[in-house]
Enzyme design. Structure first.
Site, PDB file in Angstrom:
ATOM      1  N   GLU A   1      80.917  43.644  51.449  1.00 47.56           N
ATOM      2  CA  GLU A   1      82.212  43.234  50.768  1.00 47.56           C
ATOM      3  C   GLU A   1      81.828  42.260  49.916  1.00 47.56           C
ATOM      4  O   GLU A   1      82.304  41.991  48.713  1.00 47.56           O
ATOM      5  CB  GLU A   1      82.804  42.680  51.900  1.00 47.56           C
ATOM      6  CG  GLU A   1      83.195  43.740  53.123  1.00 47.56           C
ATOM      7  CD  GLU A   1      82.247  43.430  54.386  1.00 47.56           C
ATOM      8  OE1 GLU A   1      81.167  43.444  53.891  1.00 47.56           O
ATOM      9  OE2 GLU A   1      82.775  43.444  55.380  1.00 47.56           O
TER      10      GLU A   1
ATOM     11  N   HIS B   1      76.423  40.639  52.315  1.00 43.55           N
ATOM     12  CA  HIS B   1      77.221  41.871  52.925  1.00 43.55           C
ATOM     13  C   HIS B   1      77.890  42.717  51.829  1.00 43.55           C
ATOM     14  O   HIS B   1      78.010  42.160  50.881  1.00 43.55           O
ATOM     15  CB  HIS B   1      78.295  41.209  53.834  1.00 43.55           C
ATOM     16  CG  HIS B   1      77.766  40.377  55.141  1.00 43.55           C
ATOM     17  ND1 HIS B   1      78.437  40.377  56.092  1.00 43.55           N
ATOM     18  CD2 HIS B   1      76.548  40.014  55.433  1.00 43.55           C
ATOM     19  CE1 HIS B   1      77.709  39.626  57.068  1.00 43.55           C
ATOM     20  NE2 HIS B   1      76.608  39.382  56.646  1.00 43.55           N
TER      21      HIS B   1
ATOM     22  N   CYS C   1      83.142  37.158  55.276  1.00 41.05           N
ATOM     23  CA  CYS C   1      83.890  38.138  54.330  1.00 41.05           C
ATOM     24  C   CYS C   1      85.157  37.843  54.232  1.00 41.05           C
ATOM     25  O   CYS C   1      85.927  37.920  53.338  1.00 41.05           O
ATOM     26  CB  CYS C   1      83.231  39.706  54.748  1.00 41.05           C
ATOM     27  SG  CYS C   1      81.571  39.807  54.452  1.00 41.05           S
TER      28      CYS C   1
END
Length: 159
Positions: free
Chosen positions: A59, A57, A90
């Site tokens: 992040e 992801h 995350c």
């Protein structure tokens, strides 16, 4: 509370990362990590398809790069700016990294972990708190995501 002009400027950088993800066929989410002094340490965008990695992801990509830059897995006092509310994975990584601040744009009603679906950030049972500012350029980021998924659904119907 109105977002700070610097938060909006930083969100525009995260939006550029989201656009890069979209151009690569990924869900358009982008992130940047800043040092406590405001220096950009790292950027990231969704790379789950390109890397065949469910943890890639935006992040996580940005936090990994920032940690490598600092030579420390702790991002104490750092700020993460992201175009979408973090998911549980995350949010957990942000807590473990001891991130100081999170700025995000759009809420995620399907997987958001800052209250949209569950509260993984700043949960009362956790020993770390992250300062959170939400809604910065939310309409612009939401429109990008909505357009991406609308296009994906339309393409699926024609194939």
């Amino acid at each position: 509370m109105d977002p700070l002009p610097i938060d909006e400027a930083l969100m525009r950088l995260a939006l550029a990362e989201a656009q890069a993800a979209q151009a690569a066929g990924e869900v358009p989410v982008g992130a940047i990590v800043l040092s406590p002094q405001g220096e950009i340490l790292a950027t990231g965008n969704n790379q789950v398809i390109r890397l065949s990695d469910p943890t890639a992801h935006a992040e996580i990509v940005a936090m990994r790069a920032a940690a490598a830059h600092l030579g420390n897995y702790r991002l104490t006092g750092c700020t993460l700016v992201c175009t979408l509310e973090p998911c549980a994975m995350c949010a957990g990584a942000m807590t473990h990294a001891r991130l100081g601040r999170l700025v995000y744009a759009a809420r995620d009603p399907k997987a958001g972990a800052d209250g949209s679906v569950l509260q993984a950030l700043n949960h009362s049972a956790l020993n770390h708190r992250v300062e959170v500012t939400s809604g910065v350029l939310a309409e612009e980021c939401s429109a990008m995501l909505t357009g991406f998924f609308r296009s994906r659904r339309a393409n699926a119907k024609t194939t």
